[in-house]
Motif scaffolding. Sequence first.
Motif, PDB file in Angstrom:
ATOM      1  N   ALA A 195       0.866  -1.178   0.000  1.00 45.07           N
ATOM      2  CA  ALA A 195       0.000   0.000   0.000  1.00 45.07           C
ATOM      3  C   ALA A 195       0.901   1.225   0.000  1.00 45.07           C
ATOM      4  O   ALA A 195       2.110   1.121   0.224  1.00 45.07           O
ATOM      5  CB  ALA A 195      -0.911  -0.006   1.224  1.00 45.07           C
ATOM      6  N   LEU A 196       0.330   2.395  -0.257  1.00 46.26           N
ATOM      7  CA  LEU A 196       1.090   3.642  -0.241  1.00 46.26           C
ATOM      8  C   LEU A 196       0.597   4.514   0.898  1.00 46.26           C
ATOM      9  O   LEU A 196      -0.612   4.736   1.043  1.00 46.26           O
ATOM     10  CB  LEU A 196       0.941   4.386  -1.572  1.00 46.26           C
ATOM     11  N   ASP A 197       1.530   5.008   1.713  1.00 45.48           N
ATOM     12  CA  ASP A 197       1.124   5.866   2.816  1.00 45.48           C
ATOM     13  C   ASP A 197       0.903   7.293   2.317  1.00 45.48           C
ATOM     14  O   ASP A 197       0.972   7.564   1.113  1.00 45.48           O
ATOM     15  CB  ASP A 197       2.126   5.791   3.969  1.00 45.48           C
ATOM     16  N   VAL A 198       0.652   8.209   3.230  1.00 45.83           N
ATOM     17  CA  VAL A 198       0.332   9.577   2.837  1.00 45.83           C
ATOM     18  C   VAL A 198       1.495  10.261   2.141  1.00 45.83           C
ATOM     19  O   VAL A 198       1.318  11.219   1.388  1.00 45.83           O
ATOM     20  CB  VAL A 198      -0.133  10.394   4.070  1.00 45.83           C
ATOM     21  N   ASN A 199       2.716   9.753   2.338  1.00 45.62           N
ATOM     22  CA  ASN A 199       3.893  10.280   1.650  1.00 45.62           C
ATOM     23  C   ASN A 199       4.219   9.494   0.386  1.00 45.62           C
ATOM     24  O   ASN A 199       5.280   9.691  -0.201  1.00 45.62           O
ATOM     25  CB  ASN A 199       5.100  10.262   2.599  1.00 45.62           C
ATOM     26  N   LEU A 200       3.292   8.583   0.008  1.00 45.87           N
ATOM     27  CA  LEU A 200       3.427   7.750  -1.190  1.00 45.87           C
ATOM     28  C   LEU A 200       4.587   6.768  -1.084  1.00 45.87           C
ATOM     29  O   LEU A 200       5.124   6.305  -2.090  1.00 45.87           O
ATOM     30  CB  LEU A 200       3.570   8.614  -2.445  1.00 45.87           C
ATOM     31  N   ARG A 201       4.942   6.445   0.127  1.00 45.69           N
ATOM     32  CA  ARG A 201       5.987   5.454   0.377  1.00 45.69           C
ATOM     33  C   ARG A 201       5.334   4.083   0.544  1.00 45.69           C
ATOM     34  O   ARG A 201       4.336   3.953   1.269  1.00 45.69           O
ATOM     35  CB  ARG A 201       6.761   5.826   1.631  1.00 45.69           C
ATOM     36  N   PRO A 202       5.863   3.025  -0.087  1.00 44.05           N
ATOM     37  CA  PRO A 202       5.256   1.695   0.046  1.00 44.05           C
ATOM     38  C   PRO A 202       5.296   1.184   1.481  1.00 44.05           C
ATOM     39  O   PRO A 202       6.317   1.292   2.170  1.00 44.05           O
ATOM     40  CB  PRO A 202       6.114   0.818  -0.876  1.00 44.05           C
ATOM     41  N   THR A 203       4.169   0.627   1.913  1.00 40.93           N
ATOM     42  CA  THR A 203       4.033   0.035   3.239  1.00 40.93           C
ATOM     43  C   THR A 203       3.343  -1.324   3.069  1.00 40.93           C
ATOM     44  O   THR A 203       2.827  -1.638   2.002  1.00 40.93           O
ATOM     45  CB  THR A 203       3.198   0.934   4.168  1.00 40.93           C
ATOM     46  N   PRO A 204       3.311  -2.149   4.111  1.00 45.34           N
ATOM     47  CA  PRO A 204       2.626  -3.438   3.995  1.00 45.34           C
ATOM     48  C   PRO A 204       1.157  -3.288   3.623  1.00 45.34           C
ATOM     49  O   PRO A 204       0.444  -2.434   4.168  1.00 45.34           O
ATOM     50  CB  PRO A 204       2.799  -4.046   5.389  1.00 45.34           C
ATOM     51  N   GLY A 205       0.721  -4.130   2.694  1.00 46.77           N
ATOM     52  CA  GLY A 205      -0.674  -4.220   2.324  1.00 46.77           C
ATOM     53  C   GLY A 205      -1.143  -5.625   2.652  1.00 46.77           C
ATOM     54  O   GLY A 205      -1.161  -6.016   3.811  1.00 46.77           O
ATOM     55  N   LEU A 206      -1.505  -6.396   1.621  1.00 49.28           N
ATOM     56  CA  LEU A 206      -1.844  -7.791   1.872  1.00 49.28           C
ATOM     57  C   LEU A 206      -0.611  -8.598   2.279  1.00 49.28           C
ATOM     58  O   LEU A 206      -0.730  -9.657   2.884  1.00 49.28           O
ATOM     59  CB  LEU A 206      -2.503  -8.395   0.641  1.00 49.28           C
ATOM     60  N   ALA A 207       0.551  -8.119   1.924  1.00 48.27           N
ATOM     61  CA  ALA A 207       1.794  -8.721   2.430  1.00 48.27           C
ATOM     62  C   ALA A 207       2.192  -7.979   3.700  1.00 48.27           C
ATOM     63  O   ALA A 207       2.367  -6.762   3.685  1.00 48.27           O
ATOM     64  CB  ALA A 207       2.905  -8.622   1.395  1.00 48.27           C
ATOM     65  N   GLN A 208       2.309  -8.717   4.796  1.00 49.21           N
ATOM     66  CA  GLN A 208       2.655  -8.067   6.060  1.00 49.21           C
ATOM     67  C   GLN A 208       4.152  -7.789   6.171  1.00 49.21           C
ATOM     68  O   GLN A 208       4.582  -6.939   6.940  1.00 49.21           O
ATOM     69  CB  GLN A 208       2.180  -8.911   7.236  1.00 49.21           C
ATOM     70  N   ARG A 209       4.959  -8.504   5.366  1.00 48.01           N
ATOM     71  CA  ARG A 209       6.400  -8.254   5.338  1.00 48.01           C
ATOM     72  C   ARG A 209       6.986  -8.901   4.092  1.00 48.01           C
ATOM     73  O   ARG A 209       6.331  -9.711   3.424  1.00 48.01           O
ATOM     74  CB  ARG A 209       7.084  -8.816   6.587  1.00 48.01           C
ATOM     75  N   TRP A 210       8.241  -8.520   3.785  1.00 49.02           N
ATOM     76  CA  TRP A 210       8.926  -9.093   2.637  1.00 49.02           C
ATOM     77  C   TRP A 210      10.430  -8.983   2.821  1.00 49.02           C
ATOM     78  O   TRP A 210      10.918  -8.183   3.629  1.00 49.02           O
ATOM     79  CB  TRP A 210       8.496  -8.416   1.327  1.00 49.02           C
ATOM     80  N   GLU A 211      11.160  -9.814   2.068  1.00 51.30           N
ATOM     81  CA  GLU A 211      12.620  -9.752   2.040  1.00 51.30           C
ATOM     82  C   GLU A 211      13.064  -9.502   0.604  1.00 51.30           C
ATOM     83  O   GLU A 211      12.469 -10.030  -0.343  1.00 51.30           O
ATOM     84  CB  GLU A 211      13.243 -11.060   2.529  1.00 51.30           C
ATOM     85  N   ILE A 212      14.124  -8.718   0.474  1.00 51.24           N
ATOM     86  CA  ILE A 212      14.712  -8.437  -0.834  1.00 51.24           C
ATOM     87  C   ILE A 212      16.118  -9.034  -0.841  1.00 51.24           C
ATOM     88  O   ILE A 212      16.946  -8.692   0.004  1.00 51.24           O
ATOM     89  CB  ILE A 212      14.772  -6.923  -1.110  1.00 51.24           C
ATOM     90  N   THR A 213      16.378  -9.937  -1.766  1.00 54.41           N
ATOM     91  CA  THR A 213      17.677 -10.603  -1.845  1.00 54.41           C
ATOM     92  C   THR A 213      18.178 -10.595  -3.290  1.00 54.41           C
ATOM     93  O   THR A 213      17.551 -10.008  -4.173  1.00 54.41           O
ATOM     94  CB  THR A 213      17.560 -12.061  -1.341  1.00 54.41           C
ATOM     95  N   ASP A 214      19.304 -11.246  -3.505  1.00 52.39           N
ATOM     96  CA  ASP A 214      19.876 -11.391  -4.850  1.00 52.39           C
ATOM     97  C   ASP A 214      20.069 -10.025  -5.510  1.00 52.39           C
ATOM     98  O   ASP A 214      19.715  -9.824  -6.670  1.00 52.39           O
ATOM     99  CB  ASP A 214      18.981 -12.291  -5.701  1.00 52.39           C
ATOM    100  N   ALA A 215      20.649  -9.088  -4.735  1.00 55.76           N
ATOM    101  CA  ALA A 215      20.947  -7.737  -5.236  1.00 55.76           C
ATOM    102  C   ALA A 215      19.711  -7.055  -5.811  1.00 55.76           C
ATOM    103  O   ALA A 215      19.787  -6.323  -6.803  1.00 55.76           O
ATOM    104  CB  ALA A 215      22.061  -7.798  -6.286  1.00 55.76           C
ATOM    105  N   GLY A 216      18.561  -7.271  -5.162  1.00 57.82           N
ATOM    106  CA  GLY A 216      17.345  -6.586  -5.583  1.00 57.82           C
ATOM    107  C   GLY A 216      16.560  -7.303  -6.658  1.00 57.82           C
ATOM    108  O   GLY A 216      15.568  -6.761  -7.160  1.00 57.82           O
ATOM    109  N   ARG A 217      16.957  -8.528  -6.993  1.00 57.11           N
ATOM    110  CA  ARG A 217      16.253  -9.233  -8.069  1.00 57.11           C
ATOM    111  C   ARG A 217      15.243 -10.262  -7.548  1.00 57.11           C
ATOM    112  O   ARG A 217      14.459 -10.796  -8.340  1.00 57.11           O
ATOM    113  CB  ARG A 217      17.263  -9.924  -8.999  1.00 57.11           C
TER     114      ARG A 217
END
Length: 507
Positions: free
Chosen positions: A73-95
Motif C-alpha cells: 500500500a502507499l502511505d500519505v507520503n506515497l511510500r510503500p508500506t505493507p498491504g496484503l503482504a505483512q512483510r517481505w525480504e529483498i535478496t539477490d541484489a534486488g532481483r
Amino acid sequence: MVVRAASAAGLALTLLASSCTPATPKASPSASPAGASHLQLIEAEDAQTLDPALIDDPTSLQIGSELFEGLTALDVNLRPTPGLAQRWEITDAGRTYTFHLRAAHYQSGAAVQAQDALTAWTRALDPAKASPNTIFFAALGVRYPGDPLTSVEVVGNTTLRLRLPRADSELLTLLALPPYWLTDPKQPTMGSGPYRLDHWDRGRALHLSAFDNYWGAKPSVRKVDIEIEPDNIKRLDRFTSGAADIAHGFTGPQLLAFARDPQKAAELHKVPNTRTTWLGFNTVAGSGYGPPDRQALAQAIDRARVTDLALFGSMLAAPATDLLPPGVPGHLNRQLPAFDPAAARNALDQAAFGPKIDLYFSTNSTVGRVATDLQDQLSAATGRTVVLHPTGDFFNQAALDKLPFFIDTWSADVPYPSDFLENVLRASSQFNNLRLFDNGLEQTLDQGRAALTWDDAIKAYQQAEGLALAQNRLIPLYSGIEPFLVRPGLHIAFSGGTIPYRWETVR
C-alpha cells in the motif's frame, strides 16, 4: 490507472467536466460538523470499470483503490508500506522479493492466498481480457498479452516469490496499484479492501459500505455514496447547497469565483498531481542554444505570472520548483533561476543571440494560453521577437528532433520518480524529446532503479534530476494541481499522486 503518458505528454492541465442526475443521494443525516460516518461524494464521470485488470481512468482508480488491495500500500507520503503482504525480504541484489501474506479475507468470505496473485496477474495478461495495463508487468519481465509469468513462484498458501530479470526499485509502488490488485479467483469483482460495493447505478450513482471483515483498522466512515454529475454548474450547486461533502473537477473560472468569498476559500484544497510542464531544448535541433542562452531564457520567465494568467489565478497549477512534481516522491524545492529580465537581455546581447526566438507547442488550448503568455514575457524581457508555432503533430515532430525549443509535459501513471525520469531523461526512451545523453545521468538513473532501499532510490533519482536541470537543459514551468472542495468540519489527509486521498482516513 491513468493512460501512460504517451497520450499525456504535451497536454496541458485539464480538469474533468462535471454534472448531476435526477436520482441523486440526499445530504447525509449521519454527517456531523466534526467529521463523517457517511460520506457524500460527487464526481464528474462514472467509473469506466471496476475490474482491476482494466482500470485506467482516475475515477475507477479512486473507487477501485477502496475495493481492492495489492501486496503493498502507499502511505500519505506515497511510500510503500505493507498491504496484503505483512512483510517481505529483498535478496539477490534486488532481483528477488519474497512476500509473506497476512491473514485476510475477500468480501466474498474467501481467504486471501498467495496463488491468488498469480491467478489475478495471469488473468490481466490474458489476450482475451485486452487489458491496457500489461506494460506494468514489465518489472516482472513480461509486458505483452499472453506472456507467461515465469518470474512468479507460489511457495505456499501465504508466501509468494518474485524473481525479477533485473533490480527495479519501482516494484513496491507498482504492487500497490492495478493491475496488481488481488481478487477472489472465483469472483473477480470481490476484493479485500476496506469497502464493498453495494449497488452501482451506472451513470448515476454508486453506493458502498465498510467491509466488516476487513483485516485492518475499522474505517470511521461506514457508508459512501457517490453521485455522478457531469454538469459542472450543477455539481457546484450540489456542493454549495450541502448535498455533497467532497467535490472536484471544476473549471478555473468557477474556482476563481468560488475562492473570492473568504468563507468559502477555506473549503478549497489544491492537491498536487503527477504532472509537470517545462520548456525544453532539443540537443539536435536546438544545438544553437548554449548554456548562457538557456540561462538567459530561464531568467526571462516569471513562473508565478504564467500560472496566474494562463491557469486562472494558479487554480490549476503551481509554479514549478523542480522537474518532479509535488505529487511524485523525490520532489524538491530547488533554487531554479530567478526572474531577472535585465540579466536575461544582457546575457543574450553579450552572446550575440539573434533577433528571433521560435517556440513550438501542441495545439492544446491550455498550452496555447501558456505559449501566448510566454511570448509576451520572453519578448519583453529579451527584446527579441518570439514566434509561436502551434504544431498539430507535435509528438511526431518532437520525436524526430525537429523542434529546437518547445513546451512539453509529462504526467506519471505511477507515483514514483522512475515513471517520470526514466521516460523523460533516459537516452533510450521514446519520450526523451530533449534527446539528452549524459553518462553521469544514465549512471544515476541506473543507481535509482537498482537501489535496495527507498531512501537510496530517491536520493539517486534526485541526483539524476539535478544533472538534467544543470545548465538549464530544461526549464520547469509549472506542476499540476487537482482542486477539491471539502465541506467545513471534514479533515482529509490528501496525499496527491494518482490516488489523492483515502475514504477511511477522512475524519
